[in-house]
Design an enzyme around this catalytic site. Structure first.
Site, PDB file in Angstrom:
ATOM      1  N   TYR A 112      49.656  -6.763 139.182  1.00  0.00           N
ATOM      2  CA  TYR A 112      48.514  -7.455 139.797  1.00  0.00           C
ATOM      3  C   TYR A 112      48.453  -8.900 139.315  1.00  0.00           C
ATOM      4  O   TYR A 112      48.336  -9.837 140.110  1.00  0.00           O
ATOM      5  CB  TYR A 112      47.225  -6.711 139.438  1.00  0.00           C
TER       6      TYR A 112
HETATM    7  N1  NAP Z   1      38.652  -5.184 141.227  1.00  0.00           N
HETATM    8  C1  NAP Z   1      38.427  -6.251 140.480  1.00  0.00           C
HETATM    9  O1  NAP Z   1      37.874  -6.159 139.373  1.00  0.00           O
HETATM   10  C2  NAP Z   1      38.850  -7.605 140.992  1.00  0.00           C
HETATM   11  C3  NAP Z   1      38.716  -8.715 140.155  1.00  0.00           C
HETATM   12  C4  NAP Z   1      39.027  -9.984 140.660  1.00  0.00           C
HETATM   13  C5  NAP Z   1      39.469 -10.118 141.967  1.00  0.00           C
HETATM   14  N2  NAP Z   1      39.605  -9.016 142.768  1.00  0.00           N
HETATM   15  C6  NAP Z   1      40.062  -9.238 144.161  1.00  0.00           C
HETATM   16  O2  NAP Z   1      38.906  -9.306 144.984  1.00  0.00           O
HETATM   17  C7  NAP Z   1      39.278  -8.995 146.336  1.00  0.00           C
HETATM   18  C8  NAP Z   1      38.236  -8.097 146.973  1.00  0.00           C
HETATM   19  O3  NAP Z   1      37.978  -6.974 146.168  1.00  0.00           O
HETATM   20  P1  NAP Z   1      37.306  -5.654 146.797  1.00  0.00           P
HETATM   21  O4  NAP Z   1      36.669  -4.903 145.709  1.00  0.00           O
HETATM   22  O5  NAP Z   1      36.535  -6.012 148.013  1.00  0.00           O
HETATM   23  O6  NAP Z   1      38.649  -4.890 147.231  1.00  0.00           O
HETATM   24  P2  NAP Z   1      38.796  -3.621 148.165  1.00  0.00           P
HETATM   25  O7  NAP Z   1      37.494  -2.974 148.436  1.00  0.00           O
HETATM   26  O8  NAP Z   1      39.914  -2.793 147.591  1.00  0.00           O
HETATM   27  O9  NAP Z   1      39.278  -4.278 149.541  1.00  0.00           O
HETATM   28  C9  NAP Z   1      40.585  -4.661 149.779  1.00  0.00           C
HETATM   29  C10 NAP Z   1      40.851  -4.439 151.250  1.00  0.00           C
HETATM   30  O10 NAP Z   1      42.218  -4.799 151.519  1.00  0.00           O
HETATM   31  C11 NAP Z   1      42.609  -3.936 152.568  1.00  0.00           C
HETATM   32  N3  NAP Z   1      44.042  -3.810 152.741  1.00  0.00           N
HETATM   33  C12 NAP Z   1      44.907  -3.152 151.934  1.00  0.00           C
HETATM   34  N4  NAP Z   1      46.120  -3.149 152.498  1.00  0.00           N
HETATM   35  C13 NAP Z   1      46.018  -3.805 153.675  1.00  0.00           C
HETATM   36  C14 NAP Z   1      46.919  -4.121 154.718  1.00  0.00           C
HETATM   37  N5  NAP Z   1      48.197  -3.748 154.677  1.00  0.00           N
HETATM   38  N6  NAP Z   1      46.471  -4.815 155.792  1.00  0.00           N
HETATM   39  C15 NAP Z   1      45.181  -5.184 155.874  1.00  0.00           C
HETATM   40  N7  NAP Z   1      44.264  -4.911 154.931  1.00  0.00           N
HETATM   41  C16 NAP Z   1      44.680  -4.231 153.840  1.00  0.00           C
HETATM   42  C17 NAP Z   1      42.033  -2.587 152.224  1.00  0.00           C
HETATM   43  O11 NAP Z   1      41.993  -1.802 153.392  1.00  0.00           O
HETATM   44  P3  NAP Z   1      41.492  -0.264 153.384  1.00  0.00           P
HETATM   45  O12 NAP Z   1      40.002  -0.327 153.239  1.00  0.00           O
HETATM   46  O13 NAP Z   1      41.950   0.242 154.691  1.00  0.00           O
HETATM   47  O14 NAP Z   1      42.168   0.379 152.189  1.00  0.00           O
HETATM   48  C18 NAP Z   1      40.671  -2.971 151.690  1.00  0.00           C
HETATM   49  O15 NAP Z   1      39.689  -2.885 152.687  1.00  0.00           O
HETATM   50  C19 NAP Z   1      40.686  -8.416 146.275  1.00  0.00           C
HETATM   51  O16 NAP Z   1      41.595  -9.442 146.673  1.00  0.00           O
HETATM   52  C20 NAP Z   1      40.878  -8.128 144.785  1.00  0.00           C
HETATM   53  O17 NAP Z   1      42.236  -8.233 144.394  1.00  0.00           O
HETATM   54  C21 NAP Z   1      39.302  -7.775 142.306  1.00  0.00           C
END
Ligand code: NAP
Length: 247
Positions: free
Chosen positions: A151
């Site tokens: 990641y």
């Molecule tokens: N988790 C953390 O603590 C953290 C910290 C800093 C930054 N972030 C970043 O913040 C952002 C948003 O986080 P979040 O919690 O909203 O993430 P999330 O709920 O996991 O949302 C990510 C989305 O990406 C979609 N996705 C995955 N593969 C795909 C594909 N092939 N084509 C199109 N869409 C696809 C997923 O679709 P599905 O719903 O169909 O699976 C999901 O809806 C992400 O970029 C993450 O890396 C996360």
């Protein structure tokens, strides 16, 4: 400050936790198209009043994304593999998917939309420790690099690729660890310490403000929990041209 002229905003990763919140915030004042990969999520996206648009970062061609971005003012990339599918899939979605979006924006005929890329705190050249990091930041950074190496690597490689591009405007938002707590409307934004988490509500609120801040172009902004009202913290970081990017 922001101007609330209605814009067309395309969210990539539209079914994500942050993305759904962002769509709800934007649709009263903007036209929002939400790109999601599964047709099963269409109703959930339509309930935010965004227009559902099915494309996959892994399977759809770059040209299909260019078409989806036509006539848009802003693209928000909030997709991610979310740790599902191992390191290979993280590379596919968080890195190759991001590059697909960059190339698709370059392929848009006429005016190119601005991009807001959701990355993460501590996305940096691993050989350069930021001057402002304290011991807790260094320990947290080491923990990230040990526990989620793919990641950390692929977020950084995507950011580095974007920063080198000059054919469209971009802003990188770098949240700390995300929570499902209700938003508090306050944060620390710019070049921050990295140990505080931030709620997804507050990330969405910051993205909604950034949609109306073209003057944030060229900046990479950390976003973590803090005590300053989000609009105020964001405005100060933009006006001072603060950037957390270390390439
Ligand atoms: N988790 C953390 O603590 C953290 C910290 C800093 C930054 N972030 C970043 O913040 C952002 C948003 O986080 P979040 O919690 O909203 O993430 P999330 O709920 O996991 O949302 C990510 C989305 O990406 C979609 N996705 C995955 N593969 C795909 C594909 N092939 N084509 C199109 N869409 C696809 C997923 O679709 P599905 O719903 O169909 O699976 C999901 O809806 C992400 O970029 C993450 O890396 C996360």
């Amino acid at each position: 400050m922001s101007s609330q002229i209605p814009k067309k905003v395309v969210i990539v990763g539209g079914h994500g936790h942050v993305a759904l919140r962002l769509a709800r915030l934007l649709t009263p004042t903007h036209v929002v198209h939400s790109i999601h990969r599964s047709p099963e999520h269409t109703d959930e996206i339509a309930a935010t009043r965004a227009v559902p648009y099915v494309l996959s970062l892994e399977d759809s061609p770059v040209e299909a994304f260019s078409v989806a971005f036509e006539d848009s003012d802003v693209v928000v990339f909030s997709a991610g593999a979310g740790g599902k599918g191992g390191a290979e899939r993280t590379k596919k979605v968080d890195y190759e998917g991001a590059l697909k979006v960059f190339e698709a924006i370059e392929g848009v005929k006429g005016k190119k939309p601005r991009l807001i890329l959701v990355s993460a705190v501590d996305s940096r050249n691993p050989d350069i420790v930021p001057d402002h990091y304290n011991e807790e930041d260094k320990a947290r950074s080491a923990k990230y690099r040990e526990s989620i190496p793919a990641y950390v690597k692929w977020k950084y490689e995507a950011d580095k690729n974007l920063v080198a591009r000059t054919s469209f405007e971009w802003t990188i938002l770098r949240p700390g660890g995300l929570t499902h707590e209700p938003g508090v409307g306050k944060a620390d934004i710019g070049k921050t310490h990295i140990t505080e988490s931030i709620s997804r509500d507050d990330v969405a609120a910051t993205l909604a403000l950034l949609v109306d801040r073209p003057d944030a172009a060229g900046l990479a902004l950390d976003l973590v929990g803090g005590e300053t009202p989000i609009a105020e913290a964001l405005d100060a970081a933009i006006k001072d041209r603060v950037t957390a990017w270390i390439g």
